[in-house]
Design a protein around this motif. Structure first.
Motif, PDB file in Angstrom:
ATOM      1  N   ASN A  62     -12.048  14.319  22.807  1.00 56.01           N
ATOM      2  CA  ASN A  62     -12.131  13.006  22.182  1.00 56.01           C
ATOM      3  C   ASN A  62     -10.795  12.312  22.427  1.00 56.01           C
ATOM      4  OD1 ASN A  62     -12.568  10.760  20.613  1.00 56.01           O
ATOM      5  ND2 ASN A  62     -12.436  11.832  18.652  1.00 56.01           N
ATOM      6  N   PHE A  63     -10.813  11.229  23.184  1.00 56.31           N
ATOM      7  CA  PHE A  63      -9.581  10.548  23.549  1.00 56.31           C
ATOM      8  C   PHE A  63      -9.166   9.507  22.503  1.00 56.31           C
ATOM      9  CE2 PHE A  63     -10.903  12.456  27.472  1.00 56.31           C
ATOM     10  CZ  PHE A  63      -9.718  12.842  28.069  1.00 56.31           C
ATOM     11  N   CYS A  73       0.856  -1.182   0.000  1.00 58.60           N
ATOM     12  CA  CYS A  73       0.000   0.000   0.000  1.00 58.60           C
ATOM     13  C   CYS A  73       0.891   1.230   0.000  1.00 58.60           C
ATOM     14  CB  CYS A  73      -0.904   0.029   1.233  1.00 58.60           C
ATOM     15  SG  CYS A  73      -2.028  -1.366   1.347  1.00 58.60           S
ATOM     16  N   LEU A  74       0.491   2.235  -0.724  1.00 54.51           N
ATOM     17  CA  LEU A  74       1.314   3.438  -0.806  1.00 54.51           C
ATOM     18  C   LEU A  74       1.534   4.034   0.577  1.00 54.51           C
ATOM     19  CD1 LEU A  74      -0.293   5.218  -3.881  1.00 54.51           C
ATOM     20  CD2 LEU A  74       1.877   3.972  -3.821  1.00 54.51           C
ATOM     21  N   ALA A  75       2.780   4.285   0.914  1.00 53.69           N
ATOM     22  CA  ALA A  75       3.089   4.932   2.187  1.00 53.69           C
ATOM     23  C   ALA A  75       2.844   6.425   2.065  1.00 53.69           C
ATOM     24  CB  ALA A  75       4.539   4.674   2.575  1.00 53.69           C
ATOM     25  N   PRO A  76       2.398   7.087   3.136  1.00 54.62           N
ATOM     26  CA  PRO A  76       2.236   8.533   3.080  1.00 54.62           C
ATOM     27  C   PRO A  76       3.579   9.217   2.942  1.00 54.62           C
ATOM     28  CG  PRO A  76       1.994   7.764   5.321  1.00 54.62           C
ATOM     29  CD  PRO A  76       2.085   6.541   4.448  1.00 54.62           C
ATOM     30  N   ASP A  77       3.557  10.407   2.366  1.00 53.55           N
ATOM     31  CA  ASP A  77       4.783  11.186   2.262  1.00 53.55           C
ATOM     32  C   ASP A  77       5.359  11.407   3.650  1.00 53.55           C
ATOM     33  OD1 ASP A  77       6.302  13.179   0.278  1.00 53.55           O
ATOM     34  OD2 ASP A  77       6.090  14.134   2.252  1.00 53.55           O
ATOM     35  N   ARG A  78       6.656  11.393   3.756  1.00 48.84           N
ATOM     36  CA  ARG A  78       7.293  11.510   5.072  1.00 48.84           C
ATOM     37  C   ARG A  78       6.991  12.835   5.759  1.00 48.84           C
ATOM     38  NH1 ARG A  78      10.795   7.470   6.209  1.00 48.84           N
ATOM     39  NH2 ARG A  78      11.442   6.127   4.487  1.00 48.84           N
ATOM     40  N   SER A  79       6.546  13.812   4.996  1.00 49.34           N
ATOM     41  CA  SER A  79       6.227  15.108   5.610  1.00 49.34           C
ATOM     42  C   SER A  79       4.866  15.107   6.301  1.00 49.34           C
ATOM     43  CB  SER A  79       6.233  16.216   4.543  1.00 49.34           C
ATOM     44  OG  SER A  79       5.206  15.978   3.586  1.00 49.34           O
ATOM     45  N   ILE A  80       4.088  14.032   6.054  1.00 45.49           N
ATOM     46  CA  ILE A  80       2.757  13.956   6.650  1.00 45.49           C
ATOM     47  C   ILE A  80       2.848  13.391   8.055  1.00 45.49           C
ATOM     48  CG2 ILE A  80       0.513  12.810   6.488  1.00 45.49           C
ATOM     49  CD1 ILE A  80       0.790  12.932   3.483  1.00 45.49           C
ATOM     50  N   ASP A  81       2.204  14.040   8.985  1.00 42.51           N
ATOM     51  CA  ASP A  81       2.189  13.565  10.361  1.00 42.51           C
ATOM     52  C   ASP A  81       1.087  12.516  10.500  1.00 42.51           C
ATOM     53  OD1 ASP A  81       2.410  13.234  13.084  1.00 42.51           O
ATOM     54  OD2 ASP A  81       1.198  15.002  13.550  1.00 42.51           O
ATOM     55  N   SER A  82       1.463  11.251  10.506  1.00 41.94           N
ATOM     56  CA  SER A  82       0.459  10.184  10.637  1.00 41.94           C
ATOM     57  C   SER A  82       0.931   9.164  11.653  1.00 41.94           C
ATOM     58  CB  SER A  82       0.223   9.522   9.279  1.00 41.94           C
ATOM     59  OG  SER A  82       1.443   9.089   8.716  1.00 41.94           O
ATOM     60  N   PRO A  83       1.047   9.559  12.923  1.00 40.66           N
ATOM     61  CA  PRO A  83       1.591   8.659  13.936  1.00 40.66           C
ATOM     62  C   PRO A  83       0.621   7.556  14.307  1.00 40.66           C
ATOM     63  CG  PRO A  83       0.748  10.640  14.965  1.00 40.66           C
ATOM     64  CD  PRO A  83       0.616  10.839  13.483  1.00 40.66           C
ATOM     65  N   ILE A  84       1.182   6.465  14.867  1.00 41.69           N
ATOM     66  CA  ILE A  84       0.338   5.412  15.417  1.00 41.69           C
ATOM     67  C   ILE A  84      -0.266   5.876  16.731  1.00 41.69           C
ATOM     68  CG2 ILE A  84       0.325   3.049  16.295  1.00 41.69           C
ATOM     69  CD1 ILE A  84       2.682   2.468  14.482  1.00 41.69           C
ATOM     70  N   ALA A  85       0.510   6.582  17.519  1.00 40.45           N
ATOM     71  CA  ALA A  85       0.075   7.012  18.845  1.00 40.45           C
ATOM     72  C   ALA A  85      -1.142   7.929  18.738  1.00 40.45           C
ATOM     73  CB  ALA A  85       1.214   7.735  19.558  1.00 40.45           C
ATOM     74  N   PRO A  86      -1.984   7.959  19.772  1.00 38.25           N
ATOM     75  CA  PRO A  86      -3.186   8.784  19.733  1.00 38.25           C
ATOM     76  C   PRO A  86      -2.900  10.250  19.478  1.00 38.25           C
ATOM     77  CG  PRO A  86      -3.253   7.266  21.599  1.00 38.25           C
ATOM     78  CD  PRO A  86      -1.882   7.171  21.007  1.00 38.25           C
ATOM     79  N   VAL A  87      -3.729  10.859  18.622  1.00 40.51           N
ATOM     80  CA  VAL A  87      -3.641  12.283  18.349  1.00 40.51           C
ATOM     81  C   VAL A  87      -4.652  13.033  19.198  1.00 40.51           C
ATOM     82  CG1 VAL A  87      -3.922  14.049  16.573  1.00 40.51           C
ATOM     83  CG2 VAL A  87      -2.819  11.880  15.999  1.00 40.51           C
ATOM     84  N   GLY A  88      -5.859  12.477  19.309  1.00 40.16           N
ATOM     85  CA  GLY A  88      -6.908  13.119  20.090  1.00 40.16           C
ATOM     86  C   GLY A  88      -7.571  14.232  19.305  1.00 40.16           C
ATOM     87  N   GLY A  89      -8.692  14.676  19.781  1.00 40.99           N
ATOM     88  CA  GLY A  89      -9.419  15.720  19.084  1.00 40.99           C
ATOM     89  C   GLY A  89     -10.537  16.249  19.939  1.00 40.99           C
ATOM     90  N   ARG A  90     -11.495  16.874  19.299  1.00 39.91           N
ATOM     91  CA  ARG A  90     -12.613  17.498  19.984  1.00 39.91           C
ATOM     92  C   ARG A  90     -13.921  17.103  19.320  1.00 39.91           C
ATOM     93  NH1 ARG A  90     -11.516  19.552  25.012  1.00 39.91           N
ATOM     94  NH2 ARG A  90      -9.425  20.430  25.020  1.00 39.91           N
ATOM     95  N   TYR A  91     -14.972  17.353  20.050  1.00 36.75           N
ATOM     96  CA  TYR A  91     -16.305  17.226  19.497  1.00 36.75           C
ATOM     97  C   TYR A  91     -16.817  18.619  19.152  1.00 36.75           C
ATOM     98  CZ  TYR A  91     -16.288  12.490  21.407  1.00 36.75           C
ATOM     99  OH  TYR A  91     -15.976  11.181  21.687  1.00 36.75           O
TER     100      TYR A  91
END
Length: 442
Positions: free
Chosen positions: A102-103, A12-30
């Protein structure tokens, strides 16, 4: 690296290295999809009475109210909900609901499966083969005391969700084996298998789950971002109308009893299949009885919940101050009121749909005055417009737009990196389905 005998099947195509796509939780809001609509007002006692035993949502006698959708889909929907949302706020009213965190990262990226990755969450991985997830024997991995070793403890709340988690562990590990067979270096194997598992799961959401839930025509329409109201920019906000109403539709699809194995017994979700302990051999699920042509049907969506959800066990609710909180329906209604959700009729008018009449909503006979709580409206709308087989205009648009919007906002998703991608795992039939993700079809 060894020479591959054939091309890498699961690349599968890997994202560009400049893209922040970590495995660890990012979290967000509602946030709110319809911030200009007022909250539905109503008497608190009357609201809880709708969801409590004897109310309009009490389907305790619904033992033969089957539809045609496969019985496994509401549990797959619950798994998605755990993957993209985690609200740890109390059930009561909030002074400012927009401060609720959002956890979970707002991405369908199997965060609940991978956690923070082999380095950040080593207890999720096989110490003898770190590219693979730790797997139990017919169950999710557990410690010596029977506690599940998962990226999200909610995935052990009942057998259906823990067995789904177990099935996806198996999909990842199968992909590791296939990548190695094709000569992929071990250094790259984990990342490649994680991405391939995630893309298969995302594809199932778009091409299998959503068409069954909202209809293929609506899915094809809202694949076009220009046809959506929900078009997040930056880190997506999860709409309360989705998380606390429309995507709780699955509570209305839960059957009274389930057969888990060919020739086996029948069980209720609660208390028979409550989780938080090792899964008994007789409770291990043959997914062909939950998905596909031989599946048991889900209950029709009509606004009523079966007895096991109207009287939840203490293991799920804990001690409660309000007796109605033993009912999942009452909890869903209370949650919507606490967040300040608009009525279903108000949302229908906002999107240009014809609202249900008071007779169609069917609440007058139960002492409720005014318009319909959004969660209950979504289920009544499904009943009125499709005989309870799929979501209607309000529920369907909220669910399809948010799930597709999240995928299109994720820089690592197949819809962003390779929209024409197709599953590479083998399919038992003419097209890939959720069964092929959960069961090895090779």
């Amino acid at each position: 690296m060894p020479v591959a005998a054939h091309p890498v099947r699961d690349h599968c195509l890997a994202p560009d290295r400049s893209i922040d796509s970590p495995i660890a939780p990012v979290g967000g809001r509602y946030g709110r999809a319809f911030g200009d609509l007022p909250a539905l007002e109503g008497d608190q006692a009357a609201l809880l009475a709708l969801g409590a035993a004897g109310g309009v949502c009490d389907g305790s006698d619904a033992t033969d109210d089957d539809g045609t959708a496969a019985a496994g889909w509401p549990f797959f929907g619950q798994f998605i909900a755990h993957d993209i949302t985690a609200d740890r706020s109390p059930i009561g009213p909030h002074a400012d609901a927009t401060t609720i965190a959002n956890f979970r990262s707002p991405r369908a990226n199997l965060e609940c499966l991978y956690g923070a990755g082999p380095a950040g969450a080593p207890f999720l991985y096989d110490a003898r083969d770190p590219a693979k997830l730790l797997a139990g024997d017919g169950d999710v991995p557990r410690n010596a005391q029977g506690t599940a070793l998962l990226g999200d403890p909610r995935n052990d709340v009942h057998v259906f969700i823990s067995q789904l988690h177990h099935g996806l562990i198996g999909a990842h590990n199968r992909l590791v084996d296939r990548l190695r067979e094709d000569g992929v270096d071990d250094i790259e194997c984990f990342d490649a298998a994680r991405r391939a598992t995630m893309w298969h799961y995302q594809w199932v959401i778009v091409e299998d789950f959503l068409p069954a839930l909202v209809g293929s025509a609506l899915v094809e329409e809202v694949k076009d971002p220009a046809r959506r109201r929900y078009r997040p920019e930056g880190t997506p906000i999860i709409p309360f109308e989705f998380a606390d109403a429309a995507f709780r539709y699955g509570h209305g699809q839960i059957r009274h009893r389930y057969c888990l194995q060919d020739g086996g017994g029948e069980y209720t979700v609660f208390p028979d299949l409550v989780g938080l302990h090792p899964v008994a051999p007789e409770h291990r699920i043959d997914w062909r009885l939950l998905f596909g042509p031989d599946a048991q049907p889900a209950k029709r969506m009509d606004g009523r919940l079966v007895a096991s959800l109207i009287a939840l066990p203490l293991a799920i609710t804990g001690d409660v101050d309000v007796d109605a909180y033993h009912s999942l329906a009452a909890r869903d209604l209370q949650r919507g009121a606490a967040i300040g959700l608009p009525s279903g009729e108000a949302v229908a008018r906002a999107i240009g749909a014809e609202p249900l009449t008071s007779e169609q909503a069917g609440l007058d006979a139960f002492g409720w005055e005014g318009e319909t709580p959004l969660w209950l409206y979504v289920l009544r709308e499904a009943d009125v417009h499709s005989g309870g087989e799929r979501l209607g205009e309000v529920g369907g648009r909220l669910v399809a737009e948010v799930l597709l919007g999240l995928l299109d906002a994720d820089p690592e998703s197949y819809r962003v990196l390779d929209p024409g991608w197709e599953p590479t795992l083998p399919a038992a039939g003419e097209r890939f389905t959720v069964l092929d993700l959960l069961i090895d079809a090779s």
